[in-house]
Scaffold this active site. Sequence first.
Site, short mmCIF file in Angstrom:
data_model
loop_
_atom_site.label_atom_id
_atom_site.label_comp_id
_atom_site.label_asym_id
_atom_site.label_seq_id
_atom_site.Cartn_x
_atom_site.Cartn_y
_atom_site.Cartn_z
N GLU A 1 0.83 -1.21 0.00
CA GLU A 1 0.00 0.00 0.00
C GLU A 1 0.86 1.26 0.00
OE1 GLU A 1 -2.82 -0.45 3.23
OE2 GLU A 1 -3.85 -2.11 2.23
N ASN A 2 1.85 1.27 -0.86
CA ASN A 2 2.76 2.42 -0.92
C ASN A 2 2.15 3.61 -1.65
OD1 ASN A 2 4.75 -0.25 -1.21
ND2 ASN A 2 5.38 1.26 0.32
#
Length: 815
Positions: free
Chosen positions: A428-429
């Site tokens: 979930e960057n």
Amino acid sequence: MKRFILLLVIYGFVVGDLYAKVPTTCHKIRLKDNWEFLRQDVGNIWELVRPVKKGQPEEQPIWTQVTLPHCFNAEDAVDPNVNYYQGPGWYRTCLKLNNPYQNGRVLLEFEGAGQKTDVYIYMTKVGSHVGGYDSWNVDITDAVQTFLLSKDAERFGGKIPLSIRCDNTRDAEMIPSDLSDFNLYGGIYRYLNLVYLPEVSVASLKIVPTLDTKMKKASLDISGLFYNPTDIRQASVEVFVKNPQGKIVYAQSLGDVTPLGEFSIQGINLDNPYLWDVISPQLYTCEVVVTANGQKMTAMEKFGFRSFEFIEKGPFFLNGKRLLLRGTHRHEDHAGVGAAMTEEQMIQEMKMMKDMGVNFIRLGHYQQSEIILNLCDELGILVWEEIPWCRGGVGNETYRRQTKRMLNNMIIQHYNHPSVIIWGLGNENDWPNDFPVFKQNEIRKLMSELNTIAHQLDKTRKTAIRRCDFCSDIVDVYSPSVWAGWYRGNYTDYQKMSKEEMEKVRHFLHVEWGGDSHAGRHAEAVAPLRKEGEVEGDAALNGSALVLKKGDWSETYIVKLIDWHLKEQENMPWLTGTAYWPFKDFSTPVRPANPIPYVNQKGVIERDFTPKESYYVFQSYWTKKPMLHIYGHSWPVRWGNDGDEKEILVYSNCSKVELFVNGESQGIHQRDSQDFPAAGLRWNVKLKNGLNTLRAVTVDTKESLTDELTFEYQTEKWGKATAFQVKATPLKSGIIKVEAQLVDDKGIRCLDSREFIYFDIAGDGKLIQNQGTVTGSRKIQARNGRAQILVQTHQGTSCVAVKANNIQTSFITVK
């Protein structure tokens, strides 16, 4: 051809730490007992070791006795009334050393401690580490010798004072981000080992197996690094390779070796190797024996031969055969201990996964214990392991160095595990907010650097990330966000949504799907039940998103969601596989309003290993060992109108099942995995008001299986909840279960109530609380109008109070 090479080269990965892990089978002692803990900081290190006179004002703060592993946040992570502690904490003990090796070395091996750690021998700082999840070592030999020669040594009676400071203070310039959906625990929450080594030892072993499945041949390269701080110049080395039965299949002895730098043996050839796979995980052993100055040390590593392939826009192959990855996820988290799980608890958890039919796991979202990787090797569970670069963006250069170092350490430390097939680079960057500026190009730059590092360190495995679309082209395998039926859409959209995402990338692997369920909360369908043979219309989904509510957190809905996904996965020939999120409920600081505050409740088991109903749905699709389970063992009261037909679901992997209701057969049904729900093992039956008994029996099986449950059926309609009915039930010596049921002004149970219920106690006993479970939380949302908590009586008398907003408080005496 076999070649033995000695290279005067030092691995870059050992800079900063002595080396990654100790690959030895002897003289390693777990330091579990005789520890004191202080959950605050001290003025200086002298405060921990100075002499203290009783009754004097300089007496130290109160320390508590603990055992290791230990977590700062064993309970406060799920305390509904506080933020979990993030700050420094100290551990101290005195070591009694007895090194069997003359002039040998003494090490402390940390399997993991969070999140920043400093180590002191008396007043000398001997090591530091940043990062809560990779293992690391510190050599304390010289500091011990200096202390023993000092004038202060006599005061400690020959023992060595050891003090360790752990710190999980919030820090945006380190990973993982505090925005992450899991706690950044503090403490020595994995095992700490005392290691004795001779003057010369092996610091690391790297085993590179290569398999040619067509030719039924394998080759092997072995390399390692000597640890020789006193510069001994002569040693002998023996290398043994043993097959899974323990038979030596390769041996070589070398004398007069200079034990400096790296050693390497290349080109070991083996015919007809045993293969490691998920059904029969065959493990070989490599032993390297080093002898110097009459002292001997054995380093040992397990490894395996296997091949795997991700077909572009197609399935996954293991050892040349298609394998549907049937996976889940693991967080390092458990009721009452936080991250400080014992080896016995880890074994129980991983065996429960395997018994559910798991052949793949994503270790989210950080490097996990060597014990877990060993269990994956032994049980036959393929692994995606990742670094904790999770959410928040990209920080400064220190942040980036830590990220690269943790990737480096993870790959080096876990390289030899045949279970590992993927190195995860991030999660979930695309989630901003740790820094004022969020730059996609900076995230892409760091992701590209990590991808390069991973492939330089390991050419045999794939890289992957989850949910960062603008980086999906960088890695080998990509998992987008597909939460059909929970965060978006209906679960019947699952196959369509997945195929659309698969077409966008080279290699698609669906990790993270599912939804939250409050264990013991169930729902009655509010639309007409599907009639036998009916396939059209909304009712055909019979409990889908169109009938039940995905926001009700009922097990009833989640069972249907999982059932649909598993049915579809059997009919998707291009699918590599999936991993359900997660296996077990876990604590999180970002979900205070959940039915159990601060708990992510998407697990198929509770935080204390109690299975939810969904555990058995997975078993019915994924396991071969015969199983049978009637849905609803945690549903004591069903409801509806007199004469209504109610759906009974049975989950089994057996071909035929017969159902009995109150002793009367309801017929035999044939299992068909594509007949939703429950693969056709469902019955619409009429229940009588009051007690009902269900019994399911397998038909035409070698060994008959039976499952039975009893519940009430309530036809009385209820009004607004106004009071509690409270009862106490003894469970075992000194433990009592207190249950509170909400009722209306006529005393009728309110079976749809979701009020938050609060427990309190006065007297000799105490609540067993802050467990993050449905029976271990003093604040909890009602499950069908009821809530429970356990009480430890301490052989005395207590008064338990039960409260809810706008409901009269009730009291019950327990003893």
